[in-house]
Motif scaffolding. Sequence first.
Motif, PDB file in Angstrom:
ATOM      1  N   GLU A 185      30.299  34.108  31.632  1.00 36.82           N
ATOM      2  CA  GLU A 185      30.908  35.439  31.746  1.00 36.82           C
ATOM      3  C   GLU A 185      31.852  35.482  32.947  1.00 36.82           C
ATOM      4  OE1 GLU A 185      27.736  38.304  31.840  1.00 36.82           O
ATOM      5  OE2 GLU A 185      27.133  37.889  29.775  1.00 36.82           O
ATOM      6  N   ASN A 186      31.444  34.806  34.030  1.00 34.85           N
ATOM      7  CA  ASN A 186      32.307  34.745  35.200  1.00 34.85           C
ATOM      8  C   ASN A 186      33.564  33.914  34.908  1.00 34.85           C
ATOM      9  OD1 ASN A 186      32.812  34.812  38.265  1.00 34.85           O
ATOM     10  ND2 ASN A 186      32.796  32.630  37.777  1.00 34.85           N
ATOM     11  N   HIS A 187      33.368  32.843  34.150  1.00 36.61           N
ATOM     12  CA  HIS A 187      34.504  31.961  33.833  1.00 36.61           C
ATOM     13  C   HIS A 187      35.590  32.717  33.051  1.00 36.61           C
ATOM     14  CE1 HIS A 187      36.538  28.158  33.079  1.00 36.61           C
ATOM     15  NE2 HIS A 187      36.619  28.476  31.804  1.00 36.61           N
ATOM     16  N   TYR A 191      39.306  39.427  36.116  1.00 37.95           N
ATOM     17  CA  TYR A 191      39.377  40.427  37.190  1.00 37.95           C
ATOM     18  C   TYR A 191      39.012  39.814  38.545  1.00 37.95           C
ATOM     19  CZ  TYR A 191      38.016  44.963  39.405  1.00 37.95           C
ATOM     20  OH  TYR A 191      37.873  46.049  40.211  1.00 37.95           O
ATOM     21  N   HIS A 192      38.077  38.831  38.541  1.00 40.48           N
ATOM     22  CA  HIS A 192      37.582  38.304  39.817  1.00 40.48           C
ATOM     23  C   HIS A 192      38.570  37.352  40.490  1.00 40.48           C
ATOM     24  CE1 HIS A 192      36.652  34.475  37.805  1.00 40.48           C
ATOM     25  NE2 HIS A 192      36.192  33.983  38.932  1.00 40.48           N
ATOM     26  N   LEU A 193      39.552  36.869  39.750  1.00 40.61           N
ATOM     27  CA  LEU A 193      40.426  35.817  40.290  1.00 40.61           C
ATOM     28  C   LEU A 193      41.114  36.247  41.589  1.00 40.61           C
ATOM     29  CD1 LEU A 193      42.020  34.693  36.898  1.00 40.61           C
ATOM     30  CD2 LEU A 193      40.275  33.467  38.238  1.00 40.61           C
ATOM     31  N   LEU A 196      37.402  37.515  44.309  1.00 42.32           N
ATOM     32  CA  LEU A 196      36.445  36.490  44.763  1.00 42.32           C
ATOM     33  C   LEU A 196      37.195  35.259  45.288  1.00 42.32           C
ATOM     34  CD1 LEU A 196      33.375  35.726  44.827  1.00 42.32           C
ATOM     35  CD2 LEU A 196      33.758  34.598  42.641  1.00 42.32           C
ATOM     36  N   HIS A 197      38.300  34.907  44.622  1.00 43.63           N
ATOM     37  CA  HIS A 197      39.044  33.693  44.986  1.00 43.63           C
ATOM     38  C   HIS A 197      40.309  34.018  45.778  1.00 43.63           C
ATOM     39  CE1 HIS A 197      36.272  31.648  42.399  1.00 43.63           C
ATOM     40  NE2 HIS A 197      36.791  32.100  41.280  1.00 43.63           N
ATOM     41  N   ARG A 198      40.289  35.128  46.505  1.00 44.45           N
ATOM     42  CA  ARG A 198      41.479  35.580  47.241  1.00 44.45           C
ATOM     43  C   ARG A 198      42.046  34.472  48.130  1.00 44.45           C
ATOM     44  NH1 ARG A 198      39.675  40.400  50.560  1.00 44.45           N
ATOM     45  NH2 ARG A 198      38.665  38.658  51.587  1.00 44.45           N
ATOM     46  N   GLU A 316      32.293  29.679  45.236  1.00 40.21           N
ATOM     47  CA  GLU A 316      32.448  31.137  45.160  1.00 40.21           C
ATOM     48  C   GLU A 316      31.908  31.670  43.831  1.00 40.21           C
ATOM     49  OE1 GLU A 316      36.420  31.234  48.038  1.00 40.21           O
ATOM     50  OE2 GLU A 316      36.638  31.265  45.854  1.00 40.21           O
ATOM     51  N   ASP A 317      32.215  30.965  42.753  1.00 42.13           N
ATOM     52  CA  ASP A 317      31.702  31.378  41.442  1.00 42.13           C
ATOM     53  C   ASP A 317      30.174  31.329  41.407  1.00 42.13           C
ATOM     54  OD1 ASP A 317      34.170  31.926  40.235  1.00 42.13           O
ATOM     55  OD2 ASP A 317      34.482  29.817  39.740  1.00 42.13           O
ATOM     56  N   VAL A 318      29.626  30.247  41.942  1.00 37.99           N
ATOM     57  CA  VAL A 318      28.166  30.090  41.933  1.00 37.99           C
ATOM     58  C   VAL A 318      27.521  31.233  42.719  1.00 37.99           C
ATOM     59  CG1 VAL A 318      26.268  28.639  42.771  1.00 37.99           C
ATOM     60  CG2 VAL A 318      28.210  27.592  41.579  1.00 37.99           C
TER      61      VAL A 318
HETATM   62 FE   LIG Z   1      35.980  31.912  39.384  1.00 37.90          FE
END
Ligand SMILES: [Fe+2]
Length: 364
Positions: A185-187, A191-193, A196-198, A316-318
């Motif tokens: 779901e995160n993959h 929206y998180h790109l 979370l990965h700023r 970060e994803d984990v």
């Molecule tokens: Fe990610």
Amino acid sequence: MSPPAPAAALPRAAYFRPDWFAAEQERIFARSWLFAGLAADAPAEGGYWTLEAGPCPLLLTRSGGVLRAFHNRCRHRGAKLVEGRGAARLITCFYHRWCYQLDGRLRGIPDAQRFPEEARALGLETALVAEWNGLLFVNADAQAEPFEAWLGDAGAFLAPWPVAALTPVHRATHMLRANWKLFLENHIDGYHLAHLHRDSIDGLDHAAQRWTASGRHWLFFEPLSRPGIRPPFEPAGFPAIRQGGADGMGSTAWKLFPTFAGAGGESFVALLNVVPLAPAQTRVDVMVLAGQASPLARAWAGTKAALSRTPDVLAEDVRAVEAIQAAIGAPGWREGPLARGWEDAIGVFRSHVAALIGEGAPGD
Ligand SMILES: [Fe+2]
Ligand code: FES
């Protein structure tokens, strides 16, 4: 046909209850096409290779030039036949020494007069295997849809990366304290790109992202934020490998249902194989492939630069995925609204899982 509404299609229990996990193993993983590795690693003539396809131990063999997949279990009392990989003329069960040819036919039964005539026809039970573009896939269900039908349009989407001609430059295994669906779901969460990965992903125009559904698969693209400028995530020193593709420069990502994910750029492709181990335990095998770099010194510098970023993104994803898992078990946990467009794929993915689990799904 419009895609299903992006709603929370799964109960909370789907993320931590053993009965849900067991239902998924039986109704999804025992019947789905799963990534099994590089075609280059498949057994050579006269060889065998064992692997797990969800709950099903499988055995790959190659004989007479044909790669075959079988269930790794004896037709007598059903014992698992072999472990690991190797070369053999016959596969012999250690228990009562029934033995099989690499093409699956039963070759011999000790004290055969004690068995009915029909027992001689008990060859290994077949499963499915497919080699495509340097990749290997298996399906434990011999009656499943053909590989090409499952792959569908995703084939043209992945074809620009000629995996068979590439070299693995990085392999890693990550153990997650989280349900397999949370990782995926995160993959597919666009929206998180930007958030979370700023700091770890630079050079992409997240606002221009787009994804399409193809069968149950998710196919994603976003362009470079500075067209023509090689972005930091492309390892310097490696040649461009992408062959065609209509989208121009940028980053491509995919998730083939249920668990084969990845991303590709101009000079690399990253394969993510997501393996559910327990309701809240998942293994993610990562492999990054690139073209032959030259000169070698530049390749090393490029590899190091690229790899110094890859683990950051994954870490970060984990963290995000484990943070949801840590909270989801509490009574009263509720998910809020999802970002229109950028998180719609999550609802679509859940609806596919729910449809396959079907009637009689374990409750919340
Ligand atoms: Fe990610
Ligand atoms: S279980 Fe394999 S020979 Fe008996």
